[in-house]
Design an enzyme around this catalytic site. Structure first.
Site, PDB file in Angstrom:
ATOM      1  N   LYS A  10       0.803  -1.229   0.000  1.00  0.00           N
ATOM      2  CA  LYS A  10       0.000   0.000   0.000  1.00  0.00           C
ATOM      3  C   LYS A  10       0.834   1.277   0.000  1.00  0.00           C
ATOM      4  O   LYS A  10       0.411   2.320   0.471  1.00  0.00           O
ATOM      5  CB  LYS A  10      -0.995   0.025   1.192  1.00  0.00           C
ATOM      6  N   THR A  29       3.182   0.391  -4.810  1.00  0.00           N
ATOM      7  CA  THR A  29       3.759  -0.731  -5.552  1.00  0.00           C
ATOM      8  C   THR A  29       3.227  -0.804  -6.984  1.00  0.00           C
ATOM      9  O   THR A  29       3.996  -0.963  -7.943  1.00  0.00           O
ATOM     10  CB  THR A  29       3.409  -2.065  -4.846  1.00  0.00           C
ATOM     11  N   THR A  30       1.919  -0.689  -7.120  1.00  0.00           N
ATOM     12  CA  THR A  30       1.279  -0.828  -8.432  1.00  0.00           C
ATOM     13  C   THR A  30       1.773   0.260  -9.383  1.00  0.00           C
ATOM     14  O   THR A  30       2.076  -0.001 -10.553  1.00  0.00           O
ATOM     15  CB  THR A  30      -0.260  -0.731  -8.271  1.00  0.00           C
ATOM     16  N   HIS A  36       7.745  -7.793  -1.189  1.00  0.00           N
ATOM     17  CA  HIS A  36       7.428  -7.005   0.008  1.00  0.00           C
ATOM     18  C   HIS A  36       8.388  -7.350   1.149  1.00  0.00           C
ATOM     19  O   HIS A  36       8.216  -6.881   2.266  1.00  0.00           O
ATOM     20  CB  HIS A  36       5.995  -7.284   0.474  1.00  0.00           C
ATOM     21  N   ARG A  66       5.969   5.290   1.673  1.00  0.00           N
ATOM     22  CA  ARG A  66       4.912   6.296   1.743  1.00  0.00           C
ATOM     23  C   ARG A  66       4.657   6.638   3.196  1.00  0.00           C
ATOM     24  O   ARG A  66       4.956   5.818   4.077  1.00  0.00           O
ATOM     25  CB  ARG A  66       3.659   5.669   1.105  1.00  0.00           C
ATOM     26  N   SER A  69      -4.839   3.158   3.476  1.00  0.00           N
ATOM     27  CA  SER A  69      -4.973   2.432   2.222  1.00  0.00           C
ATOM     28  C   SER A  69      -5.151   0.928   2.498  1.00  0.00           C
ATOM     29  O   SER A  69      -5.993   0.264   1.880  1.00  0.00           O
ATOM     30  CB  SER A  69      -3.732   2.676   1.362  1.00  0.00           C
ATOM     31  N   ARG A 104      -7.512   3.164  -5.863  1.00  0.00           N
ATOM     32  CA  ARG A 104      -8.585   3.712  -5.042  1.00  0.00           C
ATOM     33  C   ARG A 104      -8.625   5.215  -5.262  1.00  0.00           C
ATOM     34  O   ARG A 104      -9.261   5.710  -6.168  1.00  0.00           O
ATOM     35  CB  ARG A 104      -8.351   3.352  -3.568  1.00  0.00           C
ATOM     36  N   GLY A 124      -5.552   7.457  -4.452  1.00  0.00           N
ATOM     37  CA  GLY A 124      -4.248   8.060  -4.727  1.00  0.00           C
ATOM     38  C   GLY A 124      -4.094   9.322  -3.892  1.00  0.00           C
ATOM     39  O   GLY A 124      -4.970   9.659  -3.096  1.00  0.00           O
TER      40      GLY A 124
HETATM   41  P1  A3P Z   1      -4.966   4.725  -1.713  1.00  0.00           P
HETATM   42  O1  A3P Z   1      -5.623   3.532  -1.110  1.00  0.00           O
HETATM   43  O2  A3P Z   1      -4.489   5.716  -0.689  1.00  0.00           O
HETATM   44  O3  A3P Z   1      -5.765   5.364  -2.793  1.00  0.00           O
HETATM   45  P2  A3P Z   1      -0.020  -0.592  -3.604  1.00  0.00           P
HETATM   46  O4  A3P Z   1       0.083  -0.467  -5.068  1.00  0.00           O
HETATM   47  O5  A3P Z   1       1.326  -0.647  -2.913  1.00  0.00           O
HETATM   48  O6  A3P Z   1      -0.944  -1.662  -3.184  1.00  0.00           O
HETATM   49  O7  A3P Z   1      -0.631   0.784  -3.072  1.00  0.00           O
HETATM   50  C1  A3P Z   1      -1.961   1.131  -3.374  1.00  0.00           C
HETATM   51  C2  A3P Z   1      -2.112   2.627  -3.262  1.00  0.00           C
HETATM   52  O8  A3P Z   1      -1.531   3.267  -4.404  1.00  0.00           O
HETATM   53  C3  A3P Z   1      -3.572   3.045  -3.248  1.00  0.00           C
HETATM   54  O9  A3P Z   1      -3.619   4.227  -2.451  1.00  0.00           O
HETATM   55  C4  A3P Z   1      -3.832   3.314  -4.712  1.00  0.00           C
HETATM   56  O10 A3P Z   1      -4.952   4.128  -4.951  1.00  0.00           O
HETATM   57  C5  A3P Z   1      -2.537   3.998  -5.106  1.00  0.00           C
HETATM   58  N1  A3P Z   1      -2.252   3.899  -6.552  1.00  0.00           N
HETATM   59  C6  A3P Z   1      -2.468   2.855  -7.370  1.00  0.00           C
HETATM   60  N2  A3P Z   1      -2.087   3.125  -8.624  1.00  0.00           N
HETATM   61  C7  A3P Z   1      -1.602   4.384  -8.600  1.00  0.00           C
HETATM   62  C8  A3P Z   1      -1.058   5.239  -9.604  1.00  0.00           C
HETATM   63  N3  A3P Z   1      -0.959   4.840 -10.864  1.00  0.00           N
HETATM   64  N4  A3P Z   1      -0.653   6.471  -9.231  1.00  0.00           N
HETATM   65  C9  A3P Z   1      -0.765   6.878  -7.944  1.00  0.00           C
HETATM   66  N5  A3P Z   1      -1.273   6.119  -6.957  1.00  0.00           N
HETATM   67  C10 A3P Z   1      -1.683   4.883  -7.275  1.00  0.00           C
END
Ligand code: A3P
Length: 317
Positions: free
Chosen positions: A68, A71-72, A132, A155, A163, A283, A285
């Site tokens: 969270k 990563t994505t 992770h 973060r 998140s 979600r 961001g």
């Molecule tokens: P929020 O839940 O605060 O919106 P991970 O990828 O490590 O699981 O983290 C997920 C978080 O990154 C979520 O935050 C998600 O909305 C956000 N996120 C996913 N894709 C993103 C992107 N392309 N740019 C910025 N934030 C992104």
């Protein structure tokens, strides 16, 4: 040698899995204390297998992060940047338009847990993969290897926690935020203690900036193009003047933006194979959602714990 279930069973005896705070009824989210770190019990066999048998190839890039933390996004950016020769980012057939970023960059723990690590051999070099795991439990085949690079993202722990709350709430709608909050403060949340996760990679990046790149989600939001250039330089694929002229960096940033990815059909339908659905990864961001879930007192408490643990490191949130 072959890795059977035995090492896992042994370690499972030593470190019994316990439910993530507030998630008593779903073993998918139980955690183990493994070598000083709290990890999802379901991926312990994969971690052991990575530690025993992962052999990096020259040019491998490992994307490391706590859950969270972006990563994505990092997967999308690193993939789009490193594969831009084969897949120009403005191309209508770009893989990120039809695949979830987690399909473009395999999650090592899951692959090794499933016994599918052979897939890694089929990837062309330079390979991209993610983990992770804490830096302290990565195999030395990664950490002591000048030909294997690590890109880390972290973060604000408060936004990560919020998140995470929204993410696991999809698994268990009854989850209590205050239970998760206590776990974060105690260091027992998934991939905790979060301060150790961050410090491990921070210290490694200080000691070896050419093999460990330390990124922060908030910096990336402020300057996605500048950080994409840093990433490209770090992996030895800097943008050429011609690419700069053609706006390739901006194309990558746009392709990987949450607005773009979130609205794609692939990210709104089904699951790429994880126990979680593709759309859970996109979600809101941005920063500061913590303020909608924590009292000022809770925020001060978590901030103070993290600040104390990071003191003297030169790093702060
Ligand atoms: P929020 O839940 O605060 O919106 P991970 O990828 O490590 O699981 O983290 C997920 C978080 O990154 C979520 O935050 C998600 O909305 C956000 N996120 C996913 N894709 C993103 C992107 N392309 N740019 C910025 N934030 C992104």
């Amino acid at each position: 040698g072959a890795v059977g279930p035995e090492p896992f069973l042994k370690s499972a005896e030593a470190v019994p899995a316990i439910p993530v705070a507030g998630l008593t009824d779903d073993p998918k989210l139980w955690v183990c204390f493994y070598q000083g770190t709290w990890v999802l019990a379901t991926v312990v066999p994969g971690i052991i297998s990575i530690q025993r048998s992962f052999t990096p190839r020259r040019g491998d890039v490992v994307l490391a992060s706590p859950p969270k933390s972006g990563t994505t996004w990092l997967k999308a950016l690193a993939f789009a940047t490193m594969a831009r020769g084969a897949y120009p980012p403005a191309d209508a057939g770009h893989p990120l338009l039809r695949l979830n970023p987690h399909q473009c960059v395999p999650y090592m723990e899951r692959l090794f847990t499933a016994g599918e690590e052979g897939l890694m051999e089929t990837l062309p070099s330079p390979r991209l993969m993610s983990t992770h795991m804490h830096h302290s439990i990565l195999p030395t085949s990664i950490t002591k290897n000048p030909d294997c690079k690590i890109i880390y993202i972290c973060r604000d722990p408060k936004d990560m926690l919020v998140s995470f709350f929204h993410f696991v709430r999809k698994v268990n709608p009854n989850i209590s935020f205050s239970d998760l909050f206590e776990a974060a403060c105690n260091g027992t949340s998934v991939s905790g203690p979060i301060w150790d996760h961050v410090l491990g990679y921070w210290n490694a990046s200080k000691a070896s900036p050419e093999t460990v790149l330390f990124l922060r989600y908030e910096d990336m939001l402020r300057d996605p193009a500048g950080n994409t250039r840093r990433l490209a330089r770090f992996v030895g694929q800097p943008f050429s003047p011609a690419e700069e002229e053609a706006g390739v960096v901006e194309q990558i940033v746009r392709l990987c933006s949450i607005e773009k990815l979130k609205n794609l059909e692939v990210n709104n339908a089904g699951s790429y194979g994880a126990p979680f659905a593709n759309d859970w990864y996109f979600r809101r961001g941005g920063t500061g959602d913590w303020a909608n879930h924590m009292t000022p007192g809770m925020a001060r408490r978590l901030d103070a714990i993290v600040e104390e643990k990071l003191s003297g490191s030169g790093l702060s949130f």
